[in-house]
Design a protein around this motif. Sequence first.
Motif, short mmCIF file in Angstrom:
data_model
loop_
_atom_site.label_atom_id
_atom_site.label_comp_id
_atom_site.label_asym_id
_atom_site.label_seq_id
_atom_site.Cartn_x
_atom_site.Cartn_y
_atom_site.Cartn_z
N SER A 127 0.72 -1.38 0.02
CA SER A 127 -0.08 -0.14 0.01
C SER A 127 0.76 1.32 0.19
O SER A 127 2.10 1.39 0.48
CB SER A 127 -1.02 0.06 1.20
N SER A 128 0.19 2.36 -0.57
CA SER A 128 0.75 3.79 -0.26
C SER A 128 0.00 4.48 0.51
O SER A 128 -1.12 3.91 0.86
CB SER A 128 1.05 4.22 -1.87
N PHE A 129 0.33 5.58 0.69
CA PHE A 129 -0.49 6.53 1.83
C PHE A 129 -0.64 7.88 1.09
O PHE A 129 0.42 8.49 0.52
CB PHE A 129 0.18 6.38 2.87
N VAL A 130 -1.53 8.67 1.45
CA VAL A 130 -1.82 9.95 1.19
C VAL A 130 -2.23 10.85 2.51
O VAL A 130 -3.03 10.12 3.11
CB VAL A 130 -2.87 10.09 0.12
N ARG A 131 -1.74 11.84 2.39
CA ARG A 131 -2.51 12.94 3.49
C ARG A 131 -2.45 14.26 3.25
O ARG A 131 -1.63 14.76 2.17
CB ARG A 131 -1.22 12.91 4.80
N LEU A 132 -2.69 15.21 3.76
CA LEU A 132 -3.06 16.69 3.37
C LEU A 132 -2.21 17.34 4.60
O LEU A 132 -2.51 17.20 5.74
CB LEU A 132 -4.43 17.17 3.26
N ILE A 133 -1.39 18.24 4.28
CA ILE A 133 -0.83 19.22 5.08
C ILE A 133 -1.37 20.57 4.69
O ILE A 133 -1.15 21.31 3.86
CB ILE A 133 0.75 19.31 5.01
N ASN A 134 -2.22 21.00 5.58
CA ASN A 134 -3.07 22.37 5.45
C ASN A 134 -2.37 23.35 5.78
O ASN A 134 -2.29 23.80 7.28
CB ASN A 134 -4.46 22.26 5.96
N VAL A 135 -1.78 24.11 5.08
CA VAL A 135 -0.95 25.58 5.46
C VAL A 135 -1.89 26.85 4.99
O VAL A 135 -1.26 27.86 5.11
CB VAL A 135 0.49 25.55 4.83
N GLU A 136 -3.02 26.38 4.75
CA GLU A 136 -3.90 27.86 4.45
C GLU A 136 -4.77 28.31 5.58
O GLU A 136 -4.50 27.41 6.71
CB GLU A 136 -4.66 27.29 3.36
N ASN A 137 -5.64 29.14 5.53
CA ASN A 137 -6.25 29.84 6.59
C ASN A 137 -7.64 29.56 6.76
O ASN A 137 -8.22 29.88 7.50
CB ASN A 137 -6.01 31.41 6.57
N HIS A 138 -7.99 28.42 5.77
CA HIS A 138 -9.35 27.82 6.16
C HIS A 138 -9.35 26.24 6.05
O HIS A 138 -8.22 25.59 5.51
CB HIS A 138 -10.23 28.42 5.19
N THR A 139 -10.24 25.57 6.16
CA THR A 139 -10.22 24.16 6.22
C THR A 139 -10.45 23.76 4.83
O THR A 139 -10.99 24.10 4.07
CB THR A 139 -11.75 23.66 6.93
N ARG A 140 -9.71 22.46 4.66
CA ARG A 140 -9.40 22.02 3.18
C ARG A 140 -9.74 20.60 3.30
O ARG A 140 -9.51 19.84 4.33
CB ARG A 140 -7.95 22.36 2.67
N THR A 141 -10.13 20.09 2.11
CA THR A 141 -10.23 18.48 1.86
C THR A 141 -9.63 18.10 0.95
O THR A 141 -9.59 18.94 -0.27
CB THR A 141 -11.92 18.44 1.67
N LYS A 197 -9.08 15.16 -2.03
CA LYS A 197 -9.86 14.07 -2.80
C LYS A 197 -9.01 13.39 -3.86
O LYS A 197 -8.31 14.04 -4.19
CB LYS A 197 -11.14 14.47 -3.33
N ALA A 198 -9.38 11.90 -3.98
CA ALA A 198 -8.67 11.41 -5.06
C ALA A 198 -9.91 10.87 -6.04
O ALA A 198 -10.84 10.02 -5.58
CB ALA A 198 -7.88 10.06 -4.63
N ASP A 199 -9.95 11.38 -7.20
CA ASP A 199 -10.87 11.01 -8.26
C ASP A 199 -12.23 11.18 -7.75
O ASP A 199 -13.30 10.33 -7.80
CB ASP A 199 -10.85 9.41 -8.70
N SER A 200 -12.14 12.51 -7.10
CA SER A 200 -13.54 13.03 -6.61
C SER A 200 -14.11 12.21 -5.23
O SER A 200 -15.07 12.62 -4.86
CB SER A 200 -14.85 12.93 -7.54
N GLN A 201 -13.10 11.43 -4.68
CA GLN A 201 -13.81 10.92 -3.38
C GLN A 201 -12.71 11.53 -2.43
O GLN A 201 -11.53 11.42 -2.34
CB GLN A 201 -13.41 9.09 -3.52
N LYS A 202 -13.65 11.59 -1.33
CA LYS A 202 -12.84 12.54 -0.23
C LYS A 202 -11.95 11.46 0.54
O LYS A 202 -12.21 10.32 0.82
CB LYS A 202 -14.19 12.94 0.83
N ILE A 203 -10.88 12.12 0.83
CA ILE A 203 -9.76 11.20 1.65
C ILE A 203 -9.89 11.91 3.09
O ILE A 203 -9.97 10.81 3.99
CB ILE A 203 -8.28 11.28 1.22
N ALA A 204 -9.65 13.12 3.30
CA ALA A 204 -9.55 13.45 4.45
C ALA A 204 -9.75 15.08 4.51
O ALA A 204 -9.64 15.62 3.56
CB ALA A 204 -8.17 13.18 5.18
N SER A 205 -9.94 15.60 5.69
CA SER A 205 -10.27 17.21 5.79
C SER A 205 -9.34 17.47 6.91
O SER A 205 -8.95 16.80 7.80
CB SER A 205 -11.87 17.73 6.04
N ALA A 206 -8.83 18.62 6.85
CA ALA A 206 -8.14 19.50 7.61
C ALA A 206 -8.15 20.67 8.06
O ALA A 206 -8.38 21.67 6.96
CB ALA A 206 -6.46 19.23 7.48
N THR A 207 -8.02 21.38 9.50
CA THR A 207 -8.37 22.49 9.63
C THR A 207 -7.14 23.37 9.28
O THR A 207 -6.01 22.60 9.25
CB THR A 207 -8.74 22.75 11.34
#
Length: 206
Positions: A36-50, A52-62
Amino acid sequence: MKNFKAGLITLFVFVLAPYSNADDGALYDKKPSKDSSFVRLINVENHTRTVKADSQKIASATPGEVTKYAPIDKGTYTFEVGEFNVKVNVPEKSKLSFFVKDNKLNHIIQPRNNSKRAATISLFNLSDALVSLEAGKSRKAVLKDIELSSVKSRSVNPMKLSFHVSDNASTSLQTPSVTLKRGIDSDIVIYNGLMSKALVLAESEW
């Protein structure tokens, strides 16, 4: 008898209905395989972000949050965060960190953690200047001159200490105490916050 059957049908629909509305991110909530491989989000913006991979949600971050890694099969995917997207070929046994910077969706690919004996420390430079990592009170160099939008890592002995992240100007940020554990990747991320540079910490067995 007809009324009894109707009651059964009604009960069946009532019980299953909540699952039909489940978060599509659950599609990625599976036990990882050895490839398996793995995916994550590092949210360095000022609002919540999500992410997605091929339009399917993976994770959201504040803001200022790093999500946990989610397993994903190797292959080519279109990843999206807000209005930004990028097509990426995901190799097996890798881990990908996505982040929005300079008005585009960026990513960093690393090999999966294969060591269960050593601890690993990594510095992700999502800021706008070269940075280095120094250890505790000694300020001994651990990782030097990390380029923009990149990462450097090294294996270290398990221990507990704080770090300093410095650029070539006057910025020097100190982390809280970090516990470096065998078989665990400890990540430090430096990024441009609203008023100044900021740090966020994360760890993972992958």
